[in-house]
Design a protein around this motif. Sequence first.
Motif, PDB file in Angstrom:
ATOM      1  N   MET A 122       0.831  -1.193   0.000  1.00 46.02           N
ATOM      2  CA  MET A 122       0.000   0.000   0.000  1.00 46.02           C
ATOM      3  C   MET A 122       0.867   1.244   0.000  1.00 46.02           C
ATOM      4  O   MET A 122       1.871   1.305   0.708  1.00 46.02           O
ATOM      5  CB  MET A 122      -0.901   0.018   1.244  1.00 46.02           C
ATOM      6  N   LYS A 123       0.468   2.228  -0.796  1.00 49.06           N
ATOM      7  CA  LYS A 123       1.166   3.507  -0.849  1.00 49.06           C
ATOM      8  C   LYS A 123       0.283   4.596  -0.251  1.00 49.06           C
ATOM      9  O   LYS A 123      -0.947   4.489  -0.242  1.00 49.06           O
ATOM     10  CB  LYS A 123       1.514   3.873  -2.296  1.00 49.06           C
ATOM     11  N   THR A 124       0.938   5.649   0.231  1.00 46.45           N
ATOM     12  CA  THR A 124       0.215   6.743   0.875  1.00 46.45           C
ATOM     13  C   THR A 124       0.673   8.091   0.342  1.00 46.45           C
ATOM     14  O   THR A 124       1.873   8.351   0.255  1.00 46.45           O
ATOM     15  CB  THR A 124       0.420   6.701   2.403  1.00 46.45           C
ATOM     16  N   HIS A 179      -8.635  -0.002  -8.869  1.00 46.06           N
ATOM     17  CA  HIS A 179      -7.884  -0.249  -7.643  1.00 46.06           C
ATOM     18  C   HIS A 179      -8.640   0.290  -6.437  1.00 46.06           C
ATOM     19  O   HIS A 179      -9.503   1.160  -6.564  1.00 46.06           O
ATOM     20  CB  HIS A 179      -6.505   0.407  -7.731  1.00 46.06           C
ATOM     21  N   GLN A 180      -8.286  -0.235  -5.281  1.00 45.33           N
ATOM     22  CA  GLN A 180      -8.944   0.192  -4.052  1.00 45.33           C
ATOM     23  C   GLN A 180      -8.233   1.404  -3.469  1.00 45.33           C
ATOM     24  O   GLN A 180      -7.003   1.428  -3.387  1.00 45.33           O
ATOM     25  CB  GLN A 180      -8.962  -0.949  -3.024  1.00 45.33           C
ATOM     26  N   CYS A 181      -9.023   2.381  -3.052  1.00 50.24           N
ATOM     27  CA  CYS A 181      -8.466   3.631  -2.549  1.00 50.24           C
ATOM     28  C   CYS A 181      -9.288   4.112  -1.360  1.00 50.24           C
ATOM     29  O   CYS A 181     -10.505   3.948  -1.319  1.00 50.24           O
ATOM     30  CB  CYS A 181      -8.464   4.691  -3.649  1.00 50.24           C
ATOM     31  N   ALA A 182      -8.602   4.705  -0.398  1.00 50.67           N
ATOM     32  CA  ALA A 182      -9.273   5.336   0.735  1.00 50.67           C
ATOM     33  C   ALA A 182      -8.730   6.751   0.897  1.00 50.67           C
ATOM     34  O   ALA A 182      -7.544   7.004   0.681  1.00 50.67           O
ATOM     35  CB  ALA A 182      -9.045   4.534   2.015  1.00 50.67           C
ATOM     36  N   VAL A 183      -9.609   7.664   1.260  1.00 50.13           N
ATOM     37  CA  VAL A 183      -9.224   9.041   1.555  1.00 50.13           C
ATOM     38  C   VAL A 183      -9.427   9.267   3.044  1.00 50.13           C
ATOM     39  O   VAL A 183     -10.515   9.014   3.570  1.00 50.13           O
ATOM     40  CB  VAL A 183     -10.060  10.055   0.751  1.00 50.13           C
ATOM     41  N   ILE A 184      -8.385   9.727   3.721  1.00 52.28           N
ATOM     42  CA  ILE A 184      -8.486  10.035   5.152  1.00 52.28           C
ATOM     43  C   ILE A 184      -8.537  11.548   5.300  1.00 52.28           C
ATOM     44  O   ILE A 184      -7.600  12.251   4.922  1.00 52.28           O
ATOM     45  CB  ILE A 184      -7.299   9.460   5.945  1.00 52.28           C
ATOM     46  N   ASP A 185      -9.620  12.040   5.843  1.00 50.68           N
ATOM     47  CA  ASP A 185      -9.864  13.475   5.981  1.00 50.68           C
ATOM     48  C   ASP A 185      -9.511  13.903   7.402  1.00 50.68           C
ATOM     49  O   ASP A 185     -10.241  13.612   8.350  1.00 50.68           O
ATOM     50  CB  ASP A 185     -11.341  13.756   5.683  1.00 50.68           C
ATOM     51  N   ILE A 186      -8.367  14.591   7.569  1.00 55.49           N
ATOM     52  CA  ILE A 186      -7.985  15.045   8.907  1.00 55.49           C
ATOM     53  C   ILE A 186      -8.192  16.552   9.076  1.00 55.49           C
ATOM     54  O   ILE A 186      -7.698  17.154  10.027  1.00 55.49           O
ATOM     55  CB  ILE A 186      -6.534  14.653   9.266  1.00 55.49           C
ATOM     56  N   ASP A 187      -8.919  17.147   8.145  1.00 57.74           N
ATOM     57  CA  ASP A 187      -9.281  18.555   8.249  1.00 57.74           C
ATOM     58  C   ASP A 187     -10.543  18.657   9.118  1.00 57.74           C
ATOM     59  O   ASP A 187     -11.542  18.004   8.826  1.00 57.74           O
ATOM     60  CB  ASP A 187      -9.562  19.125   6.859  1.00 57.74           C
ATOM     61  N   PRO A 188     -10.521  19.451  10.207  1.00 52.06           N
ATOM     62  CA  PRO A 188     -11.710  19.576  11.065  1.00 52.06           C
ATOM     63  C   PRO A 188     -12.971  19.995  10.313  1.00 52.06           C
ATOM     64  O   PRO A 188     -14.089  19.692  10.748  1.00 52.06           O
ATOM     65  CB  PRO A 188     -11.288  20.649  12.074  1.00 52.06           C
ATOM     66  N   ALA A 226      -6.747  -1.693   0.757  1.00 49.17           N
ATOM     67  CA  ALA A 226      -6.476  -0.431   0.059  1.00 49.17           C
ATOM     68  C   ALA A 226      -5.091  -0.480  -0.587  1.00 49.17           C
ATOM     69  O   ALA A 226      -4.112  -0.914   0.025  1.00 49.17           O
ATOM     70  CB  ALA A 226      -6.550   0.741   1.029  1.00 49.17           C
ATOM     71  N   GLU A 227      -5.034  -0.067  -1.826  1.00 50.03           N
ATOM     72  CA  GLU A 227      -3.759  -0.023  -2.542  1.00 50.03           C
ATOM     73  C   GLU A 227      -3.131   1.373  -2.498  1.00 50.03           C
ATOM     74  O   GLU A 227      -1.922   1.529  -2.609  1.00 50.03           O
ATOM     75  CB  GLU A 227      -3.966  -0.450  -3.992  1.00 50.03           C
ATOM     76  N   LEU A 228      -3.985   2.365  -2.348  1.00 53.62           N
ATOM     77  CA  LEU A 228      -3.511   3.735  -2.220  1.00 53.62           C
ATOM     78  C   LEU A 228      -4.387   4.464  -1.211  1.00 53.62           C
ATOM     79  O   LEU A 228      -5.611   4.384  -1.261  1.00 53.62           O
ATOM     80  CB  LEU A 228      -3.573   4.464  -3.568  1.00 53.62           C
ATOM     81  N   VAL A 229      -3.744   5.161  -0.283  1.00 53.19           N
ATOM     82  CA  VAL A 229      -4.450   5.998   0.684  1.00 53.19           C
ATOM     83  C   VAL A 229      -4.021   7.439   0.460  1.00 53.19           C
ATOM     84  O   VAL A 229      -2.834   7.735   0.311  1.00 53.19           O
ATOM     85  CB  VAL A 229      -4.150   5.577   2.137  1.00 53.19           C
ATOM     86  N   ILE A 230      -4.998   8.336   0.419  1.00 50.12           N
ATOM     87  CA  ILE A 230      -4.735   9.764   0.229  1.00 50.12           C
ATOM     88  C   ILE A 230      -5.162  10.493   1.495  1.00 50.12           C
ATOM     89  O   ILE A 230      -6.313  10.371   1.926  1.00 50.12           O
ATOM     90  CB  ILE A 230      -5.502  10.315  -0.985  1.00 50.12           C
ATOM     91  N   ASP A 273       6.585   1.643  -8.626  1.00 47.74           N
ATOM     92  CA  ASP A 273       5.684   0.510  -8.394  1.00 47.74           C
ATOM     93  C   ASP A 273       4.420   0.945  -7.664  1.00 47.74           C
ATOM     94  O   ASP A 273       3.759   0.157  -7.010  1.00 47.74           O
ATOM     95  CB  ASP A 273       6.389  -0.573  -7.570  1.00 47.74           C
ATOM     96  N   LEU A 274       4.050   2.237  -7.780  1.00 46.93           N
ATOM     97  CA  LEU A 274       2.892   2.741  -7.049  1.00 46.93           C
ATOM     98  C   LEU A 274       1.683   1.828  -7.207  1.00 46.93           C
ATOM     99  O   LEU A 274       1.128   1.320  -6.249  1.00 46.93           O
ATOM    100  CB  LEU A 274       2.523   4.149  -7.533  1.00 46.93           C
ATOM    101  N   ILE A 275       1.275   1.647  -8.414  1.00 46.45           N
ATOM    102  CA  ILE A 275       0.145   0.740  -8.680  1.00 46.45           C
ATOM    103  C   ILE A 275       0.493  -0.075  -9.930  1.00 46.45           C
ATOM    104  O   ILE A 275       0.733   0.478 -10.988  1.00 46.45           O
ATOM    105  CB  ILE A 275      -1.160   1.510  -8.934  1.00 46.45           C
ATOM    106  N   GLU A 276       0.568  -1.366  -9.764  1.00 43.86           N
ATOM    107  CA  GLU A 276       0.886  -2.213 -10.913  1.00 43.86           C
ATOM    108  C   GLU A 276      -0.282  -2.186 -11.895  1.00 43.86           C
ATOM    109  O   GLU A 276      -1.446  -2.192 -11.525  1.00 43.86           O
ATOM    110  CB  GLU A 276       1.129  -3.646 -10.435  1.00 43.86           C
TER     111      GLU A 276
END
Length: 214
Positions: free
Chosen positions: A1-3, A31-40, A78-82, A208-211
């Motif tokens: 997984m990359k971030t 591909h599977q992706c998740a977004v993590i929102d740390i903005d209040p 998840a293959e990529l997390v933003i 090799d971010l995403i094959e």
Amino acid sequence: MKTIAVISQKGGAGKTTIALNLGVAVVRSGHQCAVIDIDPQASAKCWHDLRQDDFPAVVSAQAARLPEILQTAKQNGAELVIIDTAPHSESAALAAARLADLVLVPCRPSLLDLKAITTTIDLAALAKTPALAVLNTVPVRGGLKGEAEQVLRSYGVEMAPVTLGHRIAFVHSLTSGQGVLEYEPNGKAAEEITELFRAICACRHWNDLIEKRG
């Protein structure tokens, strides 16, 4: 997984717009992706609440919980997390940068924005994470793009080979819970996001971010 951590210490740089549109691009590439929102303000989570689709998954969280949430994302395939960060929060941005493989630094082509970007560049350097600047909301006409690129080169930061234009599709798509690839798949905004995603995948820091599949 990359971030990827999308960071700018100046508000209005387009962090959430880029994070969400890249998330849609990842999902549409299969591909599977998740977004993590740390903005209040939780703008990314609000966008997800408007969607007709569950993916990309969007999680609202505090920066202190990032390691735990990244581990959960990995366990769920998840293959990529933003990570979508908040402006004016150096401690949270630094935490995100330290956990990321790449820091994306959105920047508008204005004098104030270009000056403010140095703080984010310094944060990435402190975290020892490669940074890639992305010129955003660039006017379709005029010489601002060339002038901004010249300033960024003087800072020694690597620049994405793609710029994002000042396009109304970016605004309308988010207010309808979509990415530009869904809202206007044949438009210029969609083309720019696709090119940015491809440029990130080919980034020398992580070839090799995403094959490729198929």
